[in-house]
Write a protein that holds these residues in place. Structure first.
Motif, PDB file in Angstrom:
ATOM      1  N   ASN A  93       0.817  -1.216   0.000  1.00 43.29           N
ATOM      2  CA  ASN A  93       0.000   0.000   0.000  1.00 43.29           C
ATOM      3  C   ASN A  93       0.850   1.265   0.000  1.00 43.29           C
ATOM      4  OD1 ASN A  93      -2.580  -0.929  -0.272  1.00 43.29           O
ATOM      5  ND2 ASN A  93      -3.323  -0.125   1.671  1.00 43.29           N
ATOM      6  N   LYS A  97       0.733   4.169  -2.995  1.00 42.51           N
ATOM      7  CA  LYS A  97       0.639   5.623  -2.811  1.00 42.51           C
ATOM      8  C   LYS A  97       1.716   6.339  -3.613  1.00 42.51           C
ATOM      9  CE  LYS A  97      -0.772   9.455  -0.827  1.00 42.51           C
ATOM     10  NZ  LYS A  97      -0.038  10.365  -1.725  1.00 42.51           N
ATOM     11  N   TYR A 148      -8.266   0.611  -0.403  1.00 47.48           N
ATOM     12  CA  TYR A 148      -7.736   1.963  -0.271  1.00 47.48           C
ATOM     13  C   TYR A 148      -8.216   2.845  -1.427  1.00 47.48           C
ATOM     14  CZ  TYR A 148      -3.946   5.510  -0.053  1.00 47.48           C
ATOM     15  OH  TYR A 148      -3.202   6.657   0.004  1.00 47.48           O
ATOM     16  N   TYR A 388      -2.630   8.662   4.240  1.00 46.86           N
ATOM     17  CA  TYR A 388      -1.706   7.647   4.735  1.00 46.86           C
ATOM     18  C   TYR A 388      -2.298   6.830   5.872  1.00 46.86           C
ATOM     19  CZ  TYR A 388       2.319   8.899   1.885  1.00 46.86           C
ATOM     20  OH  TYR A 388       3.185   9.075   0.824  1.00 46.86           O
ATOM     21  N   ALA A 391      -4.281   4.276   4.122  1.00 45.97           N
ATOM     22  CA  ALA A 391      -3.412   3.333   3.398  1.00 45.97           C
ATOM     23  C   ALA A 391      -2.786   2.323   4.350  1.00 45.97           C
ATOM     24  CB  ALA A 391      -2.325   4.102   2.654  1.00 45.97           C
TER      25      ALA A 391
END
Length: 482
Positions: A93, A97, A148, A388, A391
Motif C-alpha cells: 500500500n 501511494k 484503499y 496515509y 493506506a
C-alpha cells in the motif's frame, strides 16, 4: 452522527459554486465513479480470489495423488501462501501511494497470473509449495490496494454498497470457480495433462491477459481522474473534502507512522476481521471437500457450491443497502455472527441430522459471512482519516485478518473427515471472538465520540498547525461511525 465540514468555496467563480451545489452534477459524478472505479477492480478481485482458492477445486480432481501428497501436505500448501500475503500488504500500500495504482495493480496481477499457470506445471509437492509462496507475494497488494483506492472516491456512507458489490466478486469466483473447474476438468488427458492442471493453466492465463488490459482501465487518484470533466472533478474533490473534514494525513513521517501503529481501533478491528475471515477461508478452501464428504461425486460437489454462493450474493446486497441506509455497522456484524454460528452448531451436530439439514447449514454459514465480513472492513477503513492513515491502517487490519489463513488451513484435519470437529469448532469459536471484538470496537468508538462532544479532546487544538493538519481521525472535530 459524523461531523461534516464544508470546504471553503469563496475563491471559486459563481458559476462553479452553483455547479458544486447542483445535485444533478453530484449524481452524474457518482455514476461515472461507479462505472470507472468499480467494474475493473471487481474483475481483478474476482480473478485473484479464483486463483487463490482454485487449489480446492484441483484437490478433488486428483492433485494430491499426482504429486504424491499425503497427511497434512494440502494444508501446508494452502497456508504457505499467507506468509508473504500478510507481510507484504502494508509495504504494497505504501508503493501504491507512491506509484500510480493503474501501474502497480496491473503489474502484480500479471505476475501472479504467471505463477498460477506454473502451479499446473509442477511435478512435486515442493514445486507446488514454492508456487503458492510466490502467489502470496504478488496477490498480497491487491485487496488492501483496492480497498484503499475505492475508499478515496466515496463518502463514508456511500461505501458499503460499493464495497459489498466489489467483494461479491469473491462469491462469483466461488460459484463460477466450481462451474469452471467442472468444465476444465473435462480436459483431462489433453496434451498429456491431468484435468486439475488445466484448472491452474487456463485460469492463470486468463488473469495475465486481463492484467494487460487493466493497465488502461484502472483509475488513479481522484485528483487525476481522467474520466471526469474539470467541473466534475472539482465536485468530486469537494464532496470528499466535506466528508473527510478535519481528518487529514497527507504526509508520512515518523509521528504519523507511529500514530497509525498505536491506533487501538485498527488492531481491534483487525481481530474482529480475523475472527470472521477464519470462517471465510474455511468455506473457500474446504467447501468442495466438505460437500464430497456428504456423499456427492467430485463433479456434483463442484456444482453444488454454486447455489450456496448465490445465496451469499443476495444476502450481501441486501445487507449493504440496509447498512448504508440505516448508517449502522455494528448491528449487522452481530447479525452475521449469529447466523454463522447457527450454521456451525448444526455442522458440529451432523451425526444427528440428515444430509439435507447439513447442506442447509452451509447456506447459513455462507450467508452469515456475507452479512458480516464486508461490513467489518468498511467499518474499519471509513473510520480512518487521511490518505496515509487509510493506506496503512486498512493494510494492517486486512493483514491481521488474513492471519486466519493459517488457522483455517490447519484445523480441517484429514484424519477427522467427514465430521471435522476441530474445523467446525474452531470456526464457531472464532465467530464468537469476532462478535466480542466488534462489541469492544463499538463501545470504544461510542465512548470516544461522547468524549469529543464534551470537548474532552479539544486540547489537541493547541498543537502546531502542521501536526493538526496531519492528525488524521485523531483530530477532535472527527466523529466515528458506529
Amino acid at each position: 452522527m459524523d461531523r461534516k465540514v464544508s470546504a471553503p468555496t469563496a475563491n471559486l467563480p459563481g458559476t462553479e459554486n452553483e455547479a458544486m451545489c447542483d445535485t444533478d452534477i453530484e449524481k452524474r459524478v457518482l455514476r461515472k465513479c461507479d462505472l470507472h472505479v468499480l467494474p475493473i477492480l471487481y474483475t481483478l478481485y474476482m480473478l485473484s480470489y479464483l486463483d487463490r482458492i482454485n487449489i480446492g477445486n484441483a484437490r478433488i480432481e486428483g492433485l494430491e495423488k499426482d504429486l504424491g501428497m499425503s497427511g497434512n501436505d494440502y494444508n501446508i500448501a494452502v497456508q504457505v501462501l499467507f506468509v508473504p500475503y500478510i507481510l507484504l500488504e502494508v509495504p504494497s500500500n505504501i508503493m501504491l501511494k507512491r506509484v500510480a495504482p493503474s501501474t502497480w495493480l496491473s503489474f502484480i496481477m500479471f505476475i501472479w497470473g504467471i505463477v498460477t499457470m506454473c502451479q499446473g506445471l509442477v511435478s512435486s509437492f515442493g514445486g507446488l509449495v514454492t508456487c503458492r509462496f510466490f502467489l502470496g507475494c504478488f496477490e498480497a497488494g491487491l485487496a488492501p490496494g483496492n480497498i484503499y483506492l475505492i475508499g478515496m472516491y466515496y463518502k463514508r456512507y456511500e461505501m458499503q454498497k460499493r464495497y459489498t458489490f466489489y467483494t461479491t466478486a469473491g462469491i462469483i469466483a466461488g460459484a463460477f470457480g466450481g462451474f469452471l473447474a467442472y468444465a476444465l476438468a473435462k480436459m483431462d488427458g489433453l496434451g498429456g495433462y491431468a484435468g486439475w492442471r488445466w484448472i491452474f493453466i487456463i485460469e492463470g492465463l486468463l488473469t495475465s491477459a486481463v492484467a494487460i488490459i487493466a493497465k488502461w482501465l484502472i483509475v488513479d487518484w481522484p485528483e487525476q481522474a481522467k474520466f471526469l470533466a474539470s467541473d466534475e472533478r472539482a465536485v468530486l474533490l469537494q464532496r470528499l473534502e466535506e466528508d473527510e473534514g478535519f481528518a487529514k494525513m497527507d504526509t508520512l513521517n515518523r509521528k504519523s507512522f507511529l500514530r497509525t501503529l498505536s491506533d487501538w481501533k485498527i488492531w481491534v478491528g483487525g481481530l474482529m476481521y480475523l475472527g470472521t475471515t477464519t470462517s471465510t477461508y474455511s468455506v473457500s478452501y474446504y467447501l468442495p471437500t466438505v460437500l464430497k464428504e456428504f456423499g456427492y461425486t467430485s463433479s456434483a460437489a463442484q456444482v453444488q457450491t454454486i447455489p450456496i454462493y448465490a445465496a451469499g450474493l443476495v444476502v450481501a446486497f441486501l445487507t449493504a443497502w440496509s447498512s448504508d441506509r440505516l448508517r449502522n455497522r455494528f448491528g449487522f456484524v452481530i447479525l452475521g455472527a449469529v447466523t454463522n454460528a447457527v450454521g456451525y452448531i448444526v455442522l458440529l451436530a451432523q451425526s444427528h441430522v440428515s444430509v439435507e439439514i447439513r447442506y442447509m447449514a452451509l447456506y447459513l454459514v455462507e450467508c452469515g459471512l456475507w452479512i458480516g465480513s464486508p461490513v467489518e472492513i468498511v467499518w474499519i477503513t471509513s473510520n480512518l482519516g487521511g490518505h496515509y492513515k487509510r493506506a496503512l491502517g486498512s493494510a494492517i487490519a486486512t493483514a491481521s485478518g488474513n492471519l486466519s489463513g493459517f488457522i483455517a488451513s490447519n484445523v480441517f484435519i484429514t484424519s477427522q473427515a467427514p465430521r471435522y470437529p476441530a474445523g467446525y469448532g474452531v470456526a464457531l469459536g472464532m465467530t464468537g471472538f469476532a462478535a466480542l471484538a466488534a462489541t469492544v470496537l463499538f463501545l470504544g468508538l461510542r465512548r470516544e465520540n461522547r468524549r469529543r462532544d464534551r470537548g474532552g479532546r479539544d486540547y489537541r487544538l493547541q498543537s502546531g498547525k502542521d501536526e493538526l493538519d496531519n492528525m488524521g481521525d485523531d483530530h477532535p472535530g472527527f466523529r466515528y461511525g458506529l
